[in-house]
Design a protein around this motif. Structure first.
Motif, short mmCIF file in Angstrom:
data_model
loop_
_atom_site.label_atom_id
_atom_site.label_comp_id
_atom_site.label_asym_id
_atom_site.label_seq_id
_atom_site.Cartn_x
_atom_site.Cartn_y
_atom_site.Cartn_z
N THR A 107 -40.38 93.01 -30.00
CA THR A 107 -41.14 93.98 -30.79
C THR A 107 -41.57 95.15 -29.90
O THR A 107 -42.28 94.93 -28.91
N PRO A 108 -41.16 96.37 -30.23
CA PRO A 108 -41.58 97.52 -29.42
C PRO A 108 -43.11 97.61 -29.32
O PRO A 108 -43.82 97.44 -30.31
N GLY A 109 -43.59 97.88 -28.12
CA GLY A 109 -45.03 98.03 -27.89
C GLY A 109 -45.79 96.72 -27.76
O GLY A 109 -46.98 96.71 -27.52
N ARG A 110 -45.12 95.60 -27.89
CA ARG A 110 -45.77 94.29 -27.79
C ARG A 110 -45.26 93.61 -26.52
O ARG A 110 -44.06 93.53 -26.28
N LEU A 111 -46.21 93.13 -25.71
CA LEU A 111 -45.86 92.45 -24.47
C LEU A 111 -46.38 91.02 -24.47
O LEU A 111 -47.42 90.73 -25.06
N ARG A 112 -45.64 90.15 -23.82
CA ARG A 112 -46.11 88.78 -23.59
C ARG A 112 -46.86 88.79 -22.27
O ARG A 112 -46.36 89.29 -21.26
N ARG A 113 -48.09 88.26 -22.29
CA ARG A 113 -48.92 88.20 -21.09
C ARG A 113 -49.01 86.76 -20.62
O ARG A 113 -49.31 85.86 -21.40
N ILE A 114 -48.78 86.58 -19.34
CA ILE A 114 -48.99 85.27 -18.71
C ILE A 114 -50.11 85.47 -17.71
O ILE A 114 -50.00 86.27 -16.77
N ARG A 115 -51.21 84.76 -17.93
CA ARG A 115 -52.37 84.84 -17.04
C ARG A 115 -52.68 83.45 -16.55
O ARG A 115 -52.65 82.49 -17.32
N GLY A 116 -52.96 83.34 -15.27
CA GLY A 116 -53.25 82.02 -14.75
C GLY A 116 -54.09 82.03 -13.49
O GLY A 116 -54.36 83.08 -12.91
N ASN A 117 -54.48 80.84 -13.13
CA ASN A 117 -55.23 80.59 -11.90
C ASN A 117 -54.53 79.46 -11.17
O ASN A 117 -54.07 78.52 -11.79
N ALA A 118 -54.48 79.58 -9.87
CA ALA A 118 -53.86 78.55 -9.06
C ALA A 118 -54.61 78.44 -7.74
O ALA A 118 -55.53 79.22 -7.46
N LEU A 119 -54.22 77.47 -6.96
CA LEU A 119 -54.77 77.27 -5.63
C LEU A 119 -53.59 77.17 -4.68
O LEU A 119 -52.62 76.46 -4.96
N TYR A 120 -53.64 77.91 -3.57
CA TYR A 120 -52.64 77.81 -2.51
C TYR A 120 -53.27 77.02 -1.38
O TYR A 120 -54.31 77.42 -0.85
N SER A 121 -52.64 75.94 -0.99
CA SER A 121 -53.04 75.18 0.18
C SER A 121 -51.93 75.35 1.21
O SER A 121 -50.82 74.82 1.02
N ASP A 122 -52.20 76.10 2.25
CA ASP A 122 -51.18 76.46 3.22
C ASP A 122 -51.43 75.81 4.58
O ASP A 122 -52.58 75.68 5.01
N GLN A 123 -50.34 75.47 5.23
CA GLN A 123 -50.38 75.08 6.63
C GLN A 123 -49.75 76.23 7.40
O GLN A 123 -48.54 76.46 7.26
N ALA A 124 -50.56 76.97 8.12
CA ALA A 124 -50.07 78.12 8.88
C ALA A 124 -49.95 77.73 10.35
O ALA A 124 -50.74 76.93 10.86
N VAL A 125 -48.94 78.30 11.00
CA VAL A 125 -48.72 78.02 12.42
C VAL A 125 -48.52 79.33 13.16
O VAL A 125 -47.98 80.29 12.63
N LEU A 126 -48.97 79.35 14.41
CA LEU A 126 -48.79 80.50 15.27
C LEU A 126 -47.44 80.37 15.96
O LEU A 126 -47.21 79.41 16.70
N THR A 127 -46.53 81.29 15.69
CA THR A 127 -45.19 81.27 16.27
C THR A 127 -45.08 82.41 17.30
O THR A 127 -46.00 83.22 17.44
N ALA A 128 -43.94 82.48 17.94
CA ALA A 128 -43.70 83.59 18.87
C ALA A 128 -43.72 84.94 18.16
O ALA A 128 -43.98 85.97 18.78
N ASP A 129 -43.46 84.93 16.84
CA ASP A 129 -43.46 86.16 16.04
C ASP A 129 -44.77 86.39 15.30
O ASP A 129 -44.85 87.27 14.45
N GLY A 130 -45.78 85.58 15.58
CA GLY A 130 -47.06 85.71 14.90
C GLY A 130 -47.28 84.55 13.93
O GLY A 130 -46.53 83.57 13.92
N TRP A 131 -48.31 84.65 13.12
CA TRP A 131 -48.64 83.59 12.17
C TRP A 131 -47.62 83.55 11.05
O TRP A 131 -47.18 84.59 10.55
N ARG A 132 -47.24 82.32 10.67
CA ARG A 132 -46.32 82.10 9.55
C ARG A 132 -46.81 80.86 8.79
O ARG A 132 -47.45 79.97 9.35
N ILE A 133 -46.45 80.79 7.52
CA ILE A 133 -46.78 79.63 6.70
C ILE A 133 -45.63 78.63 6.79
O ILE A 133 -44.48 78.98 6.50
N ALA A 134 -45.94 77.41 7.20
CA ALA A 134 -44.92 76.36 7.34
C ALA A 134 -44.83 75.48 6.10
O ALA A 134 -43.81 74.84 5.85
N ARG A 135 -45.92 75.43 5.34
CA ARG A 135 -45.94 74.62 4.12
C ARG A 135 -46.95 75.24 3.15
O ARG A 135 -48.02 75.67 3.55
N ARG A 136 -46.55 75.27 1.90
CA ARG A 136 -47.47 75.75 0.85
C ARG A 136 -47.42 74.76 -0.31
O ARG A 136 -46.35 74.39 -0.78
#
Length: 174
Positions: A107-136
């Motif tokens: 339908t012209p002018g009508r949009l589907r909206r997806i709204r949500g909430n989540a939680l990210y639990s990350d395991q970050a590690v310091l590498t030779a290139d800086g911080w990176r996420i190893a697991r999410r």
């Protein structure tokens, strides 16, 4: 609560930059930002969701394909807690996420909206290139899907903003 050290403040800022890059990569279709977020062997898990774990690279490809179905999106990542381990070379990082995406309908002018909430639990590690996420782990907390009518002028502004390279891979702004 122990005092935060200068090193920990720097690490927090660098990890927060990873989280920001993750949201901006998706929201602005700036996928070069995604390349420096995860370790090469990083895995992403979806506990309680009907989605199998996958590599961060594979998930990035999935997100790029998903983005082709939407007009606009926004991820807000905050309320982040940090717990540093391994003499400050790794960190458990937990963030709350609010997101919204807009998708076209038949339908012209009508949009589907997806709204949500989540939680990210990350395991970050310091590498030779800086911080990176190893697991999410992405834990979904809420999702609402509906449709809404958008004025043609507003819809045009949303579409225009969605294709503007606000940051750009070169660092130039719009």
């Amino acid at each position: 609560m122990p005092r935060i050290t200068d090193q920990e403040l720097i690490a927090r800022a660098e990890i927060q930059d990873l989280l920001t890059r993750y949201g901006q990569a998706q929201d602005q279709d700036e996928w070069s930002l995604y390349d420096d977020i995860f370790t090469p062997d990083a895995a992403i898990h979806f506990p309680g969701m009907p989605m199998e774990s996958r590599s961060a690279a594979d998930f990035g490809r999935f997100l790029q394909e998903f983005n082709k179905t939407r007009i606009s999106g926004q991820h807000l990542i905050g309320n982040t807690l940090y717990r540093f381990e391994n003499d400050g070379r790794s960190a458990h990082v937990v963030s709350e996420v609010i997101y919204i995406t807009l998708h076209p309908t038949d339908t012209p002018g009508r949009l589907r909206r997806i709204r949500g909430n989540a939680l990210y639990s990350d395991q970050a590690v310091l590498t030779a290139d800086g911080w990176r996420i190893a697991r999410r782990d992405i834990a979904q907390k809420n999702v609402e899907i509906d449709e809404a009518d958008y004025d043609a002028v507003l819809l045009s502004a949303i579409e225009s903003a969605s294709v503007t390279r606000w940051f750009g891979s070169s660092g130039d702004e719009a």
